[in-house]
Design a protein around this motif. Structure first.
Motif, PDB file in Angstrom:
ATOM      1  N   SER A  33       0.835  -1.213   0.000  1.00  7.82           N
ATOM      2  CA  SER A  33       0.000   0.000   0.000  1.00  7.82           C
ATOM      3  C   SER A  33       0.864   1.255   0.000  1.00  7.82           C
ATOM      4  CB  SER A  33      -0.944  -0.012   1.206  1.00  7.82           C
ATOM      5  OG  SER A  33      -0.236  -0.018   2.431  1.00  7.82           O
ATOM      6  N   ALA A  34       1.953   1.249   0.755  1.00  9.32           N
ATOM      7  CA  ALA A  34       2.801   2.440   0.844  1.00  9.32           C
ATOM      8  C   ALA A  34       3.491   2.740  -0.486  1.00  9.32           C
ATOM      9  CB  ALA A  34       3.844   2.260   1.946  1.00  9.32           C
ATOM     10  N   ASP A  38       2.863   5.979  -2.737  1.00 16.89           N
ATOM     11  CA  ASP A  38       4.040   6.821  -2.911  1.00 16.89           C
ATOM     12  C   ASP A  38       4.258   7.177  -4.378  1.00 16.89           C
ATOM     13  OD1 ASP A  38       6.462   8.073  -1.812  1.00 16.89           O
ATOM     14  OD2 ASP A  38       7.556   6.490  -2.850  1.00 16.89           O
ATOM     15  N   ARG A  39       4.083   6.225  -5.264  1.00 18.13           N
ATOM     16  CA  ARG A  39       4.322   6.491  -6.685  1.00 18.13           C
ATOM     17  C   ARG A  39       3.206   7.329  -7.316  1.00 18.13           C
ATOM     18  NH1 ARG A  39       4.272   1.525 -10.668  1.00 18.13           N
ATOM     19  NH2 ARG A  39       6.330   1.352  -9.731  1.00 18.13           N
ATOM     20  N   MET A  40       2.089   7.493  -6.599  1.00 17.07           N
ATOM     21  CA  MET A  40       0.971   8.275  -7.137  1.00 17.07           C
ATOM     22  C   MET A  40       1.074   9.758  -6.795  1.00 17.07           C
ATOM     23  SD  MET A  40      -2.134   5.561  -6.556  1.00 17.07           S
ATOM     24  CE  MET A  40      -3.315   6.533  -7.474  1.00 17.07           C
ATOM     25  N   ILE A  77       8.216   1.694   6.334  1.00 17.57           N
ATOM     26  CA  ILE A  77       7.459   2.516   5.388  1.00 17.57           C
ATOM     27  C   ILE A  77       8.254   3.751   4.988  1.00 17.57           C
ATOM     28  CG2 ILE A  77       5.412   3.982   5.154  1.00 17.57           C
ATOM     29  CD1 ILE A  77       3.894   1.858   6.815  1.00 17.57           C
ATOM     30  N   CYS A  78       8.840   4.439   5.961  1.00 18.65           N
ATOM     31  CA  CYS A  78       9.632   5.629   5.633  1.00 18.65           C
ATOM     32  C   CYS A  78      10.846   5.274   4.777  1.00 18.65           C
ATOM     33  CB  CYS A  78      10.089   6.328   6.909  1.00 18.65           C
ATOM     34  SG  CYS A  78       8.775   7.189   7.803  1.00 18.65           S
ATOM     35  N   SER A 243      -9.788  -1.708   3.105  1.00 27.14           N
ATOM     36  CA  SER A 243     -11.148  -2.226   2.928  1.00 27.14           C
ATOM     37  C   SER A 243     -11.377  -2.700   1.491  1.00 27.14           C
ATOM     38  CB  SER A 243     -12.178  -1.171   3.333  1.00 27.14           C
ATOM     39  OG  SER A 243     -12.107  -0.027   2.520  1.00 27.14           O
ATOM     40  N   VAL A 244     -10.885  -1.943   0.502  1.00 28.06           N
ATOM     41  CA  VAL A 244     -11.071  -2.395  -0.881  1.00 28.06           C
ATOM     42  C   VAL A 244     -10.160  -3.577  -1.189  1.00 28.06           C
ATOM     43  CG1 VAL A 244     -11.886  -0.157  -1.677  1.00 28.06           C
ATOM     44  CG2 VAL A 244      -9.457  -0.682  -1.859  1.00 28.06           C
ATOM     45  N   ALA A 245      -8.949  -3.598  -0.604  1.00 29.07           N
ATOM     46  CA  ALA A 245      -8.045  -4.730  -0.829  1.00 29.07           C
ATOM     47  C   ALA A 245      -8.634  -6.015  -0.248  1.00 29.07           C
ATOM     48  CB  ALA A 245      -6.672  -4.447  -0.219  1.00 29.07           C
ATOM     49  N   ALA A 246      -9.184  -5.931   0.957  1.00 27.57           N
ATOM     50  CA  ALA A 246      -9.766  -7.116   1.588  1.00 27.57           C
ATOM     51  C   ALA A 246     -10.960  -7.638   0.791  1.00 27.57           C
ATOM     52  CB  ALA A 246     -10.181  -6.797   3.023  1.00 27.57           C
ATOM     53  N   GLU A 247     -11.781  -6.733   0.295  1.00 29.15           N
ATOM     54  CA  GLU A 247     -12.947  -7.162  -0.482  1.00 29.15           C
ATOM     55  C   GLU A 247     -12.514  -7.789  -1.805  1.00 29.15           C
ATOM     56  OE1 GLU A 247     -17.091  -7.646  -1.599  1.00 29.15           O
ATOM     57  OE2 GLU A 247     -15.817  -7.818   0.176  1.00 29.15           O
ATOM     58  N   ALA A 248     -11.490  -7.222  -2.443  1.00 25.15           N
ATOM     59  CA  ALA A 248     -11.002  -7.808  -3.692  1.00 25.15           C
ATOM     60  C   ALA A 248     -10.453  -9.212  -3.457  1.00 25.15           C
ATOM     61  CB  ALA A 248      -9.928  -6.916  -4.311  1.00 25.15           C
TER      62      ALA A 248
END
Length: 291
Positions: A33-34, A38-40, A77-78, A243-248
């Motif tokens: 996720s990080a 980050d790339r966005m 993450i950092c 939440s969207v990752a878990a649903e996918a």
């Protein structure tokens, strides 16, 4: 933990807030996720306590994770991103000495801002029932310790109050003013329950403000531009990613169980994982060195 030279990230976030507008910070909780966020090119990321505890320990965000559990995730993450990170540090994981250690540890790990809340220990997720808060005067001292503990003035202290749910908005606003006067750089009134309450917070608190746009919570989710119009400076989205990752994943695995194959699944799949995780650099290295 040795300190990473990351004051630029803190300075960047502080300068960005001084320019006006609103910073949108998606919730990150692991390195997939990080790195995606980050790339966005978001202007900040938010390390969600709920998501980090869930992904790392498989436990509820109910005061079960320790400083040691979390500071390593912060550093990871950092270390793998360049976007300024706002990190959830719960209550500071204890008393005043714990707050000092937490601020210094999170800062050394590379965060731009450290969020500390006024709940009693063990704390609970901000949109769940049964939260209790410490006396406001105790939290004021915690904020003063946090401000003094940071080694770089660019590092920002985010003070969160959870008083709204149990004590009403008037008390939450009273605490917000006290925390601002104590030196907090950003004020976070958790769980307002209407757009009118959000507007009132924006009118009455003369400090940079953070709004929590969490899924399935008590607070209405409002467009960032309206939040800015009301006086907010940062909008966090802590639950959207997980939440969207878990649903996918649920849908994909349900389909796999039913059909016995992943071929032809209708669940979208991300095709850029090798690039996201840095495999092209590995392949270039191997080519250069004949591996």
């Amino acid at each position: 933990m040795s300190e990473r030279p990351t004051t630029n990230a803190s300075a960047t976030l502080r300068q960005r807030l001084e320019r006006g507008g609103i910073v949108i910070a998606p919730g990150v909780y692991d390195m997939i996720s990080a790195k995606l966020a980050d790339r966005m090119r978001f202007e900040a990321l938010y390390m969600t306590g709920y998501g980090t505890v869930a992904s790392h320990l498989g436990l509820p965000d109910a005061g079960l994770a320790s400083y040691a559990d979390m500071v390593g995730r912060v550093a990871t993450i950092c270390g793998g991103t360049t976007t300024p990170l706002v990190a959830d540090a719960d209550t500071g994981y204890g008393g005043l000495l714990n707050v000092q250690r937490t601020v210094r540890g999170y800062e050394a790990a590379g965060v731009a801002a450290i969020q500390i809340e006024d709940q009693e220990m063990p704390k609970k997720c901000g949109h769940t029932p049964g939260r209790r808060v410490v006396p406001a005067e105790d939290m004021v001292v915690k904020i003063k310790v946090a401000v003094e503990a940071r080694r770089h003035p660019e590092t920002m202290i985010v003070a969160r109050t959870d008083a709204r749910t149990g004590h009403g908005l008037d008390e939450a606003l009273r605490r917000a003013r006290l925390y601002a006067d104590a030196g907090a750089d950003v004020i976070f009134v958790e769980s307002p329950e209407s757009e009118a309450e959000l507007e009132r917070i924006g009118r009455e608190i003369d400090k940079p403000l953070l709004a929590n746009m969490v899924e399935f919570g008590k607070t209405p989710r409002v467009e960032a531009e309206r939040l800015k119009k009301w006086g907010f400076d940062i909008a966090i989205y802590p639950g959207l990613g997980f939440s969207v990752a878990a649903e996918a994943m649920r849908l994909a695995w349900e389909d796999l169980k039913a059909r016995g194959t992943s071929a032809g699944t209708t669940v979208p799949q991300y095709r850029g994982m090798h690039e996201l995780m840095g495999f092209p650099e590995v392949w270039d290295f191997e080519k250069r060195w004949g591996l």
